[in-house]
Design an enzyme around this catalytic site. Structure first.
Site, PDB file in Angstrom:
ATOM      1  CB  SER A   1      48.842  90.230  51.999  1.00 55.87           C
ATOM      2  OG  SER A   1      48.297  91.362  52.633  1.00 55.87           O
TER       3      SER A   1
ATOM      4  CE1 TYR B   1      44.877  90.468  51.651  1.00 59.45           C
ATOM      5  CE2 TYR B   1      43.433  89.930  49.826  1.00 59.45           C
ATOM      6  CZ  TYR B   1      44.621  90.447  50.309  1.00 59.45           C
ATOM      7  OH  TYR B   1      45.555  90.925  49.412  1.00 59.45           O
TER       8      TYR B   1
HETATM    9  C1  GCO Z   1      42.320  95.846  53.190  1.00 65.16           C
HETATM   10  C2  GCO Z   1      43.198  95.774  51.984  1.00 65.16           C
HETATM   11  C3  GCO Z   1      44.462  94.982  52.262  1.00 65.16           C
HETATM   12  C4  GCO Z   1      45.402  95.215  51.113  1.00 65.16           C
HETATM   13  C5  GCO Z   1      46.730  94.588  51.286  1.00 65.16           C
HETATM   14  C6  GCO Z   1      47.367  94.910  52.589  1.00 65.16           C
HETATM   15  O1  GCO Z   1      41.100  95.658  53.067  1.00 65.16           O
HETATM   16  O2  GCO Z   1      42.874  96.117  54.282  1.00 65.16           O
HETATM   17  O3  GCO Z   1      42.510  95.200  50.891  1.00 65.16           O
HETATM   18  O4  GCO Z   1      44.144  93.624  52.421  1.00 65.16           O
HETATM   19  O5  GCO Z   1      44.823  94.754  49.950  1.00 65.16           O
HETATM   20  O6  GCO Z   1      46.633  93.203  51.101  1.00 65.16           O
HETATM   21  O7  GCO Z   1      48.483  94.103  52.694  1.00 65.16           O
END
Ligand code: GCO
Length: 255
Positions: free
Chosen positions: A146, A159
């Site tokens: 990501s 994440y």
């Molecule tokens: C967020 C998004 C990001 C995107 C993507 C960006 O909440 O900022 O969900 O995480 O999904 O991964 O690269």
């Protein structure tokens, strides 16, 4: 000559979380390049629906319903595919979840669930699939990292930690498997309009910020990852290893 480089004819691919969003787009691309694609998801109904819709369009897909975080379920399903069909030539570790929250308010459960699905599962599935690749002395692994493998924003600490780890796991896999002709690379999407980002697209101020902050001045479309996925899955990338390619409309390159 050119089409041979990108042909996936005779190859068997597995795309985790492949029944919707970016995973589905990548699965469709691999199938259109000639691969037979196993579509994974924990949601049996969702996988079944997607597989039947793709089959109606003549796409060569199979269901692979299993929980990627449960090693026993991963092993049982992968061994079944190997016995009924053949070992996996192309693995796309795509499945991922988001549980957004300020870190101080984030439950340990929400932190660990994102790490488990977005990072640990990529290890579990790759570890299960790789012996078949080692036997064939050939394989392709594409980890869907990501923009957040390298850039963070508030409320996505779990994440970002998982996707940062997945970038380094991509390099660790390369270190161990490249000499057996297994290429491991990553795709790092920026902001793409999918189910997972729907709340952000629909949030006017966030949407305005993304369109203002991204040099391409828009969200990415899932189909805009397809050519790169086919490239990294094909013999055209036989000497590309340990790379994570950011696809973000320029967002991470311009302030
Ligand atoms: C967020 C998004 C990001 C995107 C993507 C960006 O909440 O900022 O969900 O995480 O999904 O991964 O690269």
């Amino acid at each position: 000559m050119l089409e041979n480089w990108f042909s996936l004819k005779g190859k068997v691919a597995l795309v985790t979380g492949g029944y919707r969003g970016l995973g589905l787009s990548i699965a469709q691309a691999l199938a259109s390049a000639g691969a037979k694609v196993y579509i994974n998801g924990r949601n049996a109904e969702g996988v079944k629906k997607t597989v039947s819709e793709l089959r109606e369009k003549g796409t060569n897909v199979e269901e692979a319903v299993f929980d990627i975080t449960d090693e026993k379920s991963v092993i049982a399903t992968i061994r079944k595919i190997e016995n009924n069909d053949c070992s996996i030539d192309i693995l796309v570790n795509n499945a991922g979840i988001q549980r957004r929250s300020p870190l101080v308010d984030m439950s340990v459960e929400d932190f660990e669930a994102v790490i488990q699905t977005n990072l640990s599962a990529a290890f579990i599935v790759a570890k299960t699939v790789v012996p078949g690749m080692q036997e064939k002395k050939a394989g392709k692994i594409i980890n869907i990292c990501s923009l957040m493998s390298s850039l963070a924003r508030k409320t996505t600490g779990n994440y970002a930690a998982a996707k940062g780890g997945l970038e380094m796991l991509t390099k660790a896999m390369t270190a161990e498997w490249a000499e057996q002709n297994i290429q491991v690379n990553g795709i790092a999407p920026g902001y793409f309009a999918t189910e997972m980002t729907k709340p952000l697209v629909e949030d006017k101020s966030f949407n305005d910020w993304i369109c203002g902050r991204t040099p391409s001045a828009r969200w990415g479309k899932p189909e805009e990852l397809q050519a790169l996925a086919v490239f990294l899955a094909s013999s055209g990338s036989s000497f590309v290893n340990g790379q994570v390619v950011i696809v973000d409309g320029g967002l991470s390159s311009v302030i």
